[in-house]
Design an enzyme around this catalytic site. Structure first.
Site, PDB file in Angstrom:
ATOM      1  N   HIS A  86       0.812  -1.212   0.000  1.00 45.18           N
ATOM      2  CA  HIS A  86       0.000   0.000   0.000  1.00 45.18           C
ATOM      3  C   HIS A  86       0.850   1.268   0.000  1.00 45.18           C
ATOM      4  O   HIS A  86       0.381   2.339  -0.369  1.00 45.18           O
ATOM      5  CB  HIS A  86      -0.984   0.005   1.187  1.00 45.18           C
ATOM      6  CG  HIS A  86      -0.391   0.409   2.501  1.00 45.18           C
ATOM      7  ND1 HIS A  86      -0.034  -0.483   3.484  1.00 45.18           N
ATOM      8  CD2 HIS A  86      -0.093   1.634   3.019  1.00 45.18           C
ATOM      9  CE1 HIS A  86       0.438   0.162   4.531  1.00 45.18           C
ATOM     10  NE2 HIS A  86       0.425   1.458   4.275  1.00 45.18           N
ATOM     11  N   ASP A 117      -0.398  -7.410   1.162  1.00 41.11           N
ATOM     12  CA  ASP A 117       0.187  -6.080   1.383  1.00 41.11           C
ATOM     13  C   ASP A 117       1.712  -6.129   1.469  1.00 41.11           C
ATOM     14  O   ASP A 117       2.314  -5.547   2.376  1.00 41.11           O
ATOM     15  CB  ASP A 117      -0.393  -5.453   2.650  1.00 41.11           C
ATOM     16  CG  ASP A 117      -0.203  -3.932   2.670  1.00 41.11           C
ATOM     17  OD1 ASP A 117       0.188  -3.366   1.625  1.00 41.11           O
ATOM     18  OD2 ASP A 117      -0.443  -3.327   3.728  1.00 41.11           O
ATOM     19  N   GLY A 191       4.145   6.758   8.143  1.00 40.44           N
ATOM     20  CA  GLY A 191       5.495   6.656   7.594  1.00 40.44           C
ATOM     21  C   GLY A 191       6.262   5.451   8.115  1.00 40.44           C
ATOM     22  O   GLY A 191       7.285   5.069   7.551  1.00 40.44           O
ATOM     23  N   ASN A 192       5.770   4.824   9.193  1.00 36.49           N
ATOM     24  CA  ASN A 192       6.399   3.605   9.702  1.00 36.49           C
ATOM     25  C   ASN A 192       6.052   2.367   8.872  1.00 36.49           C
ATOM     26  O   ASN A 192       6.732   1.343   8.968  1.00 36.49           O
ATOM     27  CB  ASN A 192       5.986   3.324  11.149  1.00 36.49           C
ATOM     28  CG  ASN A 192       6.871   4.015  12.164  1.00 36.49           C
ATOM     29  OD1 ASN A 192       6.418   4.913  12.873  1.00 36.49           O
ATOM     30  ND2 ASN A 192       8.131   3.616  12.250  1.00 36.49           N
ATOM     31  N   SER A 193       4.982   2.460   8.085  1.00 35.04           N
ATOM     32  CA  SER A 193       4.538   1.296   7.328  1.00 35.04           C
ATOM     33  C   SER A 193       5.654   0.752   6.440  1.00 35.04           C
ATOM     34  O   SER A 193       6.300   1.497   5.706  1.00 35.04           O
ATOM     35  CB  SER A 193       3.330   1.653   6.459  1.00 35.04           C
ATOM     36  OG  SER A 193       2.181   1.814   7.228  1.00 35.04           O
TER      37      SER A 193
END
Length: 239
Positions: A86, A117, A191-193
């Site tokens: 994503h 994902d 932003g950690n994804s």
């Protein structure tokens, strides 16, 4: 041929009895990088449906482009980089903020699995040593310390620490279903994804994926076994 025994990277204890995470951070920080994904829109078009993962989406610039932000990490000796699908979906350009490099480096998506994902990137960058290796879910225990390295709000090499709060948490976000997420209280923000969740042995036990928008101290990561299975499947098609 005798194999060399693997050196333990378990942090030493501080005077307070808590682990000292400095060793882990210094060892693996070069394997983690920030990601900026630019998506352009023709003049006059709207931005379409609200993104499924709004915490990774920045505001569009002048109505013509939108930028996703996220994190990736090198997990393969050939320099492949793992992140969330994503984060990079529908992007026109994927740029990496590599540790020690002033300029952004462009990356390409070489494989993806939308249902789980997961996306794999590759770029012309030096392969860090050591790389991060994916562990096994059976070795993950509720209550153990874990460390997250990522780029929340675009702030690279941000380190947060917590414990594994629960295992096998089901979660549905849009069209995606996550049956076996790891829940952690390590701070996970926009932003950690795509970043790694690391145990005290230096193993990736999960890939940070989602954060609760309605509360604090609840983040989720795709489990190591799901990562290992789907990454192996993707790599077979790459090779």
């Amino acid at each position: 041929m005798v194999k060399k025994a693997q050196t333990s990277v378990r942090p030493k204890r501080t005077s307070t009895g808590l682990p000292n995470f400095v060793t882990l951070v210094q060892r693996y920080k070069k394997a983690v990088m920030g990601i900026e994904v630019v998506q352009s829109f023709p003049t006059g078009r709207g931005l379409g449906p609200r993104p499924l993962f709004p915490w990774d989406r920045s505001q569009p610039r002048q109505g013509r482009s939108a930028m996703n932000i996220g994190t990736g990490f090198v997990f393969h000796p050939k320099g492949y980089i793992l992140t969330n699908e994503h984060v990079v979906s529908d992007g026109d350009r994927i740029m990496l903020r590599v540790f020690g490099k002033k300029d952004l480096v462009e990356a390409q998506v070489v494989g993806r699995d939308r249902a789980h994902d997961i996306a794999i990137l590759h770029a012309d960058i030096p392969i860090p040593s050591p790389i991060l290796k994916i562990g096994q879910s059976k070795d993950v225990h509720v209550g153990e310390w874990v460390l997250a390295i990522g780029s929340p709000l675009g702030l690279d090499n941000t380190v947060t620490v917590g414990i594994v709060s629960a295992k096998n948490r089901p979660l549905q976000i849009g069209e995606r279903e996550y049956p076996n997420l790891i829940q952690t209280d390590a701070a996970i923000n926009r932003g950690n994804s795509g970043g790694p969740l690391i145990n005290l042995r230096g193993e990736v036990v999960g890939m940070n994926t989602a954060v609760s928008q309605s509360s604090q101290g609840i983040g989720f990561a795709i489990s190591a076994d799901v990562l290992r299975k789907e990454v192996d499947h993707i790599l077979k098609h790459i090779h």
